[in-house]
Design a protein around this motif. Structure first.
Motif, PDB file in Angstrom:
ATOM      1  N   LYS A  74       0.778  -1.298  -0.208  1.00 40.59           N
ATOM      2  CA  LYS A  74      -0.154   0.122  -0.030  1.00 40.59           C
ATOM      3  C   LYS A  74       0.816   1.198   0.074  1.00 40.59           C
ATOM      4  N   ASN A 306      -6.257  -1.291  12.420  1.00 39.10           N
ATOM      5  CA  ASN A 306      -6.524  -0.634  11.919  1.00 39.10           C
ATOM      6  C   ASN A 306      -6.190   0.297  11.034  1.00 39.10           C
ATOM      7  N   GLU A 307      -6.264  -0.842  10.179  1.00 41.53           N
ATOM      8  CA  GLU A 307      -5.780  -0.043   8.598  1.00 41.53           C
ATOM      9  C   GLU A 307      -5.203   1.057   8.471  1.00 41.53           C
ATOM     10  N   GLU A 308      -6.645   1.568   8.336  1.00 44.54           N
ATOM     11  CA  GLU A 308      -7.054   2.615   7.879  1.00 44.54           C
ATOM     12  C   GLU A 308      -6.166   3.669   8.573  1.00 44.54           C
ATOM     13  N   GLN A 309      -6.652   3.887   9.891  1.00 42.35           N
ATOM     14  CA  GLN A 309      -5.606   4.831  10.925  1.00 42.35           C
ATOM     15  C   GLN A 309      -4.295   4.629  10.249  1.00 42.35           C
ATOM     16  N   ILE A 311      -2.477   3.529   8.393  1.00 46.10           N
ATOM     17  CA  ILE A 311      -1.845   4.223   6.965  1.00 46.10           C
ATOM     18  C   ILE A 311      -1.889   5.403   6.908  1.00 46.10           C
ATOM     19  N   ASP A 312      -2.930   5.782   7.165  1.00 46.40           N
ATOM     20  CA  ASP A 312      -2.886   7.687   7.495  1.00 46.40           C
ATOM     21  C   ASP A 312      -2.059   8.322   8.007  1.00 46.40           C
TER      22      ASP A 312
END
Length: 322
Positions: A74, A306-309, A311-312
């Motif tokens: 990603k 909590n992948e999205e957080q 990555i952000d």
């Protein structure tokens, strides 16, 4: 009285065992090569490709670089992404433990050897769990070799030492080194023996508290010789003079533990909250430039739960680096 964090480390190990996939195999497109880091020792290195600042992923204890197969790619849009499987795991060499060859600094040196062999200059290191000690080993000793460090639930006591909450493993390793220094000769033996007496007195308190804490814990399987060598090869890191992002699962998700004993689960949740909060605060005090993020009720593999957080936060940190 100082409180030991050995209980916290053991519960992190339990979380890792319970959440770890049964097998880690290739599941994304990448190149695999083996890099010699010392005579007879080769490490598996994954290359997911990409362009930009190098990013190197280091897995937790017992995991391999393949643990990041679905996560690391990603970042290939902005970074050249690698992963390293440490010695003793997966397809990497597994030398018998001897002479500190699984110490935190030795494992850190392995990463530096891979960087030198592949001409990877000033990467950002991303470490999960135990890999925090490799990040701190490199960042404290060779800050000019990296651009930054990202700790994924990895900035615990083996990554940043808090004397107010000592670890049995680290204190035991410290005493062993003191004894070896005396045995080697060439020192003021009387002075070193007095220092050893003080260290042993302090350790006795830490050990007693640890033994009291673990009485109510679920049993852990016996460690292999390599796991034990890594566990007792921890070092004291007190200075990390590079940009740091530390993401804590704080408190961890304990919902899958003690299903028939909600009171005990609540007690462990309270203990974990106090311990991870204390470690996050210690890091904030000791490394005031660090960005410290706490994600409540995340699991130890915080980059999965909590992948999205995550990555952000990582991309924000990476984009702000000079």
């Amino acid at each position: 009285m100082r409180k030991t964090r050995n209980l916290h480390f053991l519960f992190i190990a339990l979380l890792a065992v319970s959440l770890k996939t049964s097998a880690q195999t290739d599941s994304t497109s990448h190149k695999v090569q083996f890099v010699t880091v010392e005579k007879g020792v080769q490490l598996e290195v994954l290359d997911w490709g990409g362009t930009g600042r190098p990013l190197i992923f280091l897995a937790g204890a017992g995991d391999t670089a393949h643990a990041f197969d679905s996560f690391a790619p990603k970042f290939t849009g902005q970074n050249h992404v690698y992963g390293i499987t440490r010695r003793g795991s997966g397809a990497s060499s597994k030398p018998a433990p001897a002479n500190g060859n699984y110490s935190a600094d030795r494992l850190g040196d392995d990463v530096l050897s891979v960087m030198q062999a592949l001409r990877i200059e000033r990467p950002v290191l991303v470490g999960h769990s135990l890999a925090g000690e490799e990040l701190s080993s490199i960042g404290s000793r060779f800050p000019n070799k990296v651009s930054g460090l990202i700790y994924l639930d990895a900035a615990t006591g083996f990554a940043f030492y808090d004397p107010a909450h000592p670890s049995v493993n680290i204190e035991m390793n410290d005493i062993k080194k003191r004894i070896e220094e005396i045995e080697a000769g060439g020192v003021d033996e009387q002075e070193k023996m007095r220092e050893l007496e003080i260290a042993i007195g302090s350790f006795e308190t830490v050990l007693h508290q640890s033994n009291e804490n673990v009485k109510t814990m679920p049993p852990l399987p016996p460690r292999s010789p390599i796991e034990a060598a890594i566990n007792f090869g921890m070092e004291k890191y007190t200075s990390i003079p590079v940009p740091v992002l530390a993401i804590f699962a704080c408190p961890h998700d304990w919902s899958h533990f003690f299903p028939n004993d909600p009171q005990r689960r609540a007690e462990r949740l309270a203990t974990d909250t106090a311990q991870c909060s204390a470690q996050a605060e210690a890091l904030s005090r000791g490394v005031p430039t660090a960005r410290v993020v706490r994600i409540p009720n995340a699991d130890h593999y915080v980059h999965r739960s909590n992948e999205e957080q995550v990555i952000d936060e990582m991309k924000r940190f990476l984009s702000a680096l000079p």
